[in-house]
Design a protein around this motif. Structure first.
Motif, mmCIF file in Angstrom:
data_model
loop_
_atom_site.group_PDB
_atom_site.id
_atom_site.type_symbol
_atom_site.label_atom_id
_atom_site.label_comp_id
_atom_site.label_asym_id
_atom_site.label_seq_id
_atom_site.Cartn_x
_atom_site.Cartn_y
_atom_site.Cartn_z
ATOM 1 N N SER A 9 21.541 85.112 88.483
ATOM 2 C CA SER A 9 22.459 84.012 88.161
ATOM 3 C C SER A 9 23.339 84.388 86.974
ATOM 4 N N ASP A 18 25.632 82.604 85.582
ATOM 5 C CA ASP A 18 25.803 81.493 84.642
ATOM 6 C C ASP A 18 24.678 81.390 83.634
ATOM 7 N N VAL A 19 23.474 81.794 84.050
ATOM 8 C CA VAL A 19 22.333 81.711 83.138
ATOM 9 C C VAL A 19 22.258 82.960 82.247
ATOM 10 N N MET A 51 25.781 83.653 79.539
ATOM 11 C CA MET A 51 26.122 82.280 79.138
ATOM 12 C C MET A 51 27.462 82.181 78.418
ATOM 13 N N ASN A 79 27.020 74.231 79.300
ATOM 14 C CA ASN A 79 26.885 75.178 80.417
ATOM 15 C C ASN A 79 25.414 75.440 80.735
ATOM 16 N N TRP A 80 24.624 75.561 79.670
ATOM 17 C CA TRP A 80 23.201 75.860 79.863
ATOM 18 C C TRP A 80 22.494 74.697 80.561
ATOM 19 N N GLU A 85 23.853 72.434 82.368
ATOM 20 C CA GLU A 85 24.374 72.269 83.729
ATOM 21 C C GLU A 85 23.558 73.080 84.738
ATOM 22 N N GLN A 86 23.039 74.198 84.277
ATOM 23 C CA GLN A 86 22.241 75.044 85.166
ATOM 24 C C GLN A 86 20.943 74.361 85.575
#
Lengths: 136, 302
Positions: A96, A98-99, A102, A116-117, A119-120
């Motif tokens: 991922s 996004d994870v 970051m 953002n964090w 949201e995951q």
């Protein structure tokens, strides 16, 4: 005499060529870029969740980590030794974007690092603001 | 056989020596393969290793590297030595051939005998060279095959690894497309757009680009092309392997030529032996066999 110099030059050229080939195979084999990123991310998540910090302290700490995180993420993404390295750690890191990345993912989406964090994990500022306290 | 033995008994020692030498040439020079097996002394070898480093060498340099390694080997030195001997033998043959043309009688017979002996030795040397060359080519072919297997193995990617590589490509694309946006955001948030790592990285990238452009333009790094299409490393290896195979096929053909040469030497030896025997018989004091009609004159007078 001439033949001997010619032979020596040939051997030298061969040695250099072999050494170059060796370089091509090993110069990107530096270890630790991913481990360093993981460490920095862990510190950041701890900062997110540390109840003893004031909002200002948290903000300052996140800003300072963010700069380092950007660099570390770039180091990992540019690290050729990780290309196709089929280990659990590498697989998880690229599972991922996004994870794992970051700082880049949040900037790309115009979100803060925290947003953002969260949201995951299915949490957003809006959902938290509209949440109600109740009994189960 | 008994007849031949009787004739041999009546020959002069010189002619007997000649005939025996021709017979030995005849026996030795039957086939090139027989000569080859008899001629190869010792067992010089060449054991190149298909290491990872060798596989990674540019194809143009790889060939030179292999050839150089071979030249330094026991087998390479033996082949070089045999080539030198063949050169000397060819010179001797040339000299003898002109000497035979200029001589007559027994001297010519002697020279013809020597010429045949030298031809036999030449064939032996050529067979020996072919044997060494075959060993070299077969080893080289095996080396290329191993290298091709290694290249093929490195290309075999498991589905899990392929999935990881796809993810990495995806991440790289996303990173590159958002690169400027991330820098802008950092700048807007009051953080310097370029950290120490960022600055150094840009400097290094520009240095790397300069070096890469020099490398790409370097004549030793030129990639062979096929109809304007650059050949891959694997294709170049495959071509080198097929060239070796072609050399082996030509070597087979050369061995056929040597076989014919050996047969000609044997036939020449037989012809020379026959000529020697004929000359010996014509010199003989023994009267030829005659019928009673030839002796009639002895009975005509008292």
């Amino acid at each position: 005499m001439f033949t001997s110099i010619k032979t020596k030059l040939h051997v030298l050229a061969l040695t250099i060529a072999v050494a170059t080939a060796a370089f091509a195979g090993t110069n990107s084999a530096q270890a630790g870029t991913l481990e360093n990123l993981e460490r920095e991310r862990a510190i950041l998540v701890q900062t997110f969740m540390n109840p003893t910090l004031t909002p200002e302290q948290r903000q300052a700490s996140i800003a300072s980590t963010n700069r380092r995180l950007v660099d570390l993420e770039r180091m990992v993404l540019r690290d050729k030794s990780l290309r196709g390295k089929n280990t659990k750690v590498v697989r998880r890191a690229f599972k991922s974007y996004d994870v794992s990345f970051m700082a880049h993912a949040s900037a790309e989406k115009n979100l803060t690092l925290v947003d953002n964090w969260m949201e995951q994990f299915g949490l957003s500022t809006e959902t938290l603001m509209t949440a109600e306290v109740g009994r189960r | 056989m008994t007849g031949l033995t009787l004739m041999v008994d009546k020959m002069s020692p010189k002619r007997l020596t000649l005939a025996l030498a021709f017979t030995s040439a005849l026996v030795v020079g039957v086939t090139a393969s027989q000569i080859a097996s008899a001629a190869t002394n010792g067992n010089p070898s060449w054991r190149p290793q298909s290491s990872e480093r060798l596989v990674k060498l540019p194809a143009s340099y790889l060939k030179k590297s292999i050839d150089h390694d071979f030249k330094q080997s026991e087998l390479g030195l033996a082949l070089q030595n045999t080539d030198e001997n063949i050169g000397l033998k060819a010179k001797t043959l040339n000299d003898l051939q002109s000497a035979v043309g200029q001589s007559q009688g027994e001297v010519q017979d002697e020279l013809r005998h020597q010429f045949l002996g030298e031809k036999r030795d030449y064939i032996q040397l050529m067979s020996q060279r072919n044997e060494l060359k075959r060993k070299h080519l077969v080893t080289k072919r095996r080396l290329f095959e191993t290298m091709l297997e290694k290249v093929a193995d490195s290309k075999n990617v498991s589905p899990v690894r392929q999935e990881l590589m796809d993810k990495q490509d995806e991440a790289m694309q996303r990173f590159e497309s958002s690169f400027d946006k991330v820098d802008m955001r950092l700048f807007k948030n009051g953080m310097a757009a370029d950290s120490k790592y960022g600055q150094k990285h840009h400097e290094n990238v520009s240095a790397i680009e300069k070096l890469m452009s020099r490398i790409q333009g370097h004549r030793m790094n030129s990639i062979p092309e096929d109809d304007g299409r650059p050949l891959t490393h694997e294709e170049q290896l495959r071509r080198m392997a097929s060239n070796v195979q072609a050399e082996i096929a030509l070597l087979d053909q050369e061995e056929g030529i040597l076989g014919y040469m050996a047969k000609l030497v044997a036939l020449d030896a037989m012809a020379l032996a026959e000529e020697s025997l004929d000359a010996e018989l014509s010199d003989s004091d023994t009267p030829g066999s005659q019928g009673p009609a030839g002796a009639v004159s002895f009975f005509m007078n008292n």
